[in-house]
Design an enzyme around this catalytic site. Structure first.
Site, PDB file in Angstrom:
ATOM      1  N   ASP A   1       1.051  -1.319   0.066  1.00 40.86           N
ATOM      2  CA  ASP A   1      -0.033   0.187  -0.109  1.00 40.86           C
ATOM      3  C   ASP A   1       0.821   1.287   0.070  1.00 40.86           C
ATOM      4  O   ASP A   1       2.029   1.245   0.201  1.00 40.86           O
ATOM      5  CB  ASP A   1      -0.870   0.055   1.148  1.00 40.86           C
ATOM      6  CG  ASP A   1      -2.086  -0.840   1.161  1.00 40.86           C
ATOM      7  OD1 ASP A   1      -2.091  -1.742   0.209  1.00 40.86           O
ATOM      8  OD2 ASP A   1      -2.967  -0.846   1.733  1.00 40.86           O
TER       9      ASP A   1
ATOM     10  N   HIS B   1      -6.275   3.288  -3.866  1.00 36.26           N
ATOM     11  CA  HIS B   1      -6.345   3.409  -2.522  1.00 36.26           C
ATOM     12  C   HIS B   1      -6.496   5.009  -2.065  1.00 36.26           C
ATOM     13  O   HIS B   1      -5.948   5.764  -1.322  1.00 36.26           O
ATOM     14  CB  HIS B   1      -4.703   3.015  -2.133  1.00 36.26           C
ATOM     15  CG  HIS B   1      -4.577   2.874  -0.441  1.00 36.26           C
ATOM     16  ND1 HIS B   1      -5.607   2.325   0.319  1.00 36.26           N
ATOM     17  CD2 HIS B   1      -3.736   3.139   0.172  1.00 36.26           C
ATOM     18  CE1 HIS B   1      -4.903   2.136   1.228  1.00 36.26           C
ATOM     19  NE2 HIS B   1      -4.010   2.633   1.415  1.00 36.26           N
TER      20      HIS B   1
ATOM     21  N   HIS C   1      -5.027   9.307  -0.102  1.00 38.65           N
ATOM     22  CA  HIS C   1      -5.070   8.327   1.414  1.00 38.65           C
ATOM     23  C   HIS C   1      -6.137   8.939   2.129  1.00 38.65           C
ATOM     24  O   HIS C   1      -5.534   9.109   3.606  1.00 38.65           O
ATOM     25  CB  HIS C   1      -3.661   8.246   1.801  1.00 38.65           C
ATOM     26  CG  HIS C   1      -3.453   6.953   2.892  1.00 38.65           C
ATOM     27  ND1 HIS C   1      -3.714   6.786   3.974  1.00 38.65           N
ATOM     28  CD2 HIS C   1      -3.025   5.846   2.180  1.00 38.65           C
ATOM     29  CE1 HIS C   1      -3.487   5.736   4.262  1.00 38.65           C
ATOM     30  NE2 HIS C   1      -2.906   5.091   3.550  1.00 38.65           N
TER      31      HIS C   1
ATOM     32  N   HIS D   1       3.731  -2.146   3.096  1.00 37.62           N
ATOM     33  CA  HIS D   1       3.478  -0.867   2.578  1.00 37.62           C
ATOM     34  C   HIS D   1       4.949  -0.600   2.092  1.00 37.62           C
ATOM     35  O   HIS D   1       6.080  -0.623   2.482  1.00 37.62           O
ATOM     36  CB  HIS D   1       3.335   0.247   3.682  1.00 37.62           C
ATOM     37  CG  HIS D   1       2.044   0.153   4.621  1.00 37.62           C
ATOM     38  ND1 HIS D   1       1.653  -0.677   5.451  1.00 37.62           N
ATOM     39  CD2 HIS D   1       0.935   0.703   4.409  1.00 37.62           C
ATOM     40  CE1 HIS D   1       0.520  -0.771   5.691  1.00 37.62           C
ATOM     41  NE2 HIS D   1       0.029   0.499   4.994  1.00 37.62           N
TER      42      HIS D   1
END
Ligand code: ZN
Length: 288
Positions: free
Chosen positions: A109, A160, A164, A257
């Protein structure tokens, strides 16, 4: 009416016309009750108003008009004094793969990131491991070359949000729909013709029922996880490795991540975990 005895008459008089001390007690009790009831009623009326202002993000006007100013516009996580939305579980999210074989799905991510994403891609290539990359639109715009590399090397794209935006799920449904459509289009539009973006992951896992439905309606399956490495907290390589070794299970979807902050620990953990997972008999796959 039946005649009253003198004693009964005295008692009756005290009830009808009580001494002052009792009158004051009665008056104060009544006032207390009224104040109590009023407090409860006013608190109930005021609650939704407070909730709405604390959870509804301020919408900043921009060229697109669909980007909400959020806490995630700040680069660092966990800013002091910034209210976080409650993290709720998605009702629809894919949280495991479903195959006969022991498989594991790796997800990354908050990228793409010019420093860490290439290192992760190199490692994945070495082990022929496909992965899913949940990208942030603002980073996509800066590193379209990395988005190309991700797709060229057989990995999957996942939306995503643009910024964010961990509060996206609390927005008005129409705004939410436009936000997701914009971030998805931005990601897909790096390619001509546009690449498929079939998955959406809520930043910080802050799902709401509305976000579940809007992402599904936008053509993107909500993507969850079943193993959270907490790598973004930078707990040390050993801790990240241990979190996977202790929690992994057939069908696991593991959350890493590759962007959003220093990710040296993640890269090193992935370097150790890929061979370990293979040794355990796992094959790498994409979530269903
Ligand atoms: Zn994220």
């Amino acid at each position: 009416m039946r005649m009253l005895t003198p004693r009964q008459r005295i008692i009756l008089r005290q009830i009808v016309s009580p001494p002052y001390i009792y009158r004051w007690a009665g008056l104060l009790t009544t006032v207390g009750l009224i104040v109590g009831v009023a407090t409860v009623v006013l608190a109930d009326v005021g609650a939704p108003t407070v909730l709405a202002t604390s959870q509804g993000p301020a919408v900043a006007s921009s060229a697109t008009g669909i980007r909400a100013r959020t806490v995630e516009d700040a680069p660092a996580r966990g800013l002091p004094g910034v209210a976080r939305p409650a993290i709720t579980a998605s009702r629809l999210a894919v949280t495991s793969t479903t195959t006969e074989r022991p498989t594991v799905a790796l997800t990354f991510d908050d990228g793409p990131n010019s420093l860490y994403t290439p290192q992760v891609l190199d490692l994945l290539a070495q082990y022929r491991a496909p992965a899913t990359f949940c990208m942030v639109g603002d980073q996509v715009a800066v590193h379209p070359d990395l988005v190309h590399r991700v797709v060229d090397e057989g990995h999957r794209l996942c939306d995503h949000t643009m910024t964010h935006d961990a509060t996206v799920g609390y927005n008005d449904v129409d705004l939410m729909g436009r936000q997701l459509a914009f971030s998805r289009t931005s990601l897909a539009g790096v390619f001509a013709p546009p690449a498929p973006v079939d998955y959406f992951r809520a930043p910080e896992g802050a799902w709401t029922p509305a976000l579940d439905e809007v992402s599904a309606r936008s053509g993107m399956r909500p993507l969850g996880w079943s193993v959270d490495t907490l790598d973004w907290t930078q707990p040390g390589v050993a801790a990240i490795v241990a979190s996977v070794q202790q929690q992994v299970h057939p069908g696991a979807i593991i959350l890493f991540h590759d962007g959003g902050g220093p990710r040296e620990q993640t890269v090193e953990a992935v370097r150790q975990l890929l061979p370990w997972l293979q040794e355990q008999g796992y094959t790498f796959t994409l979530p269903n």
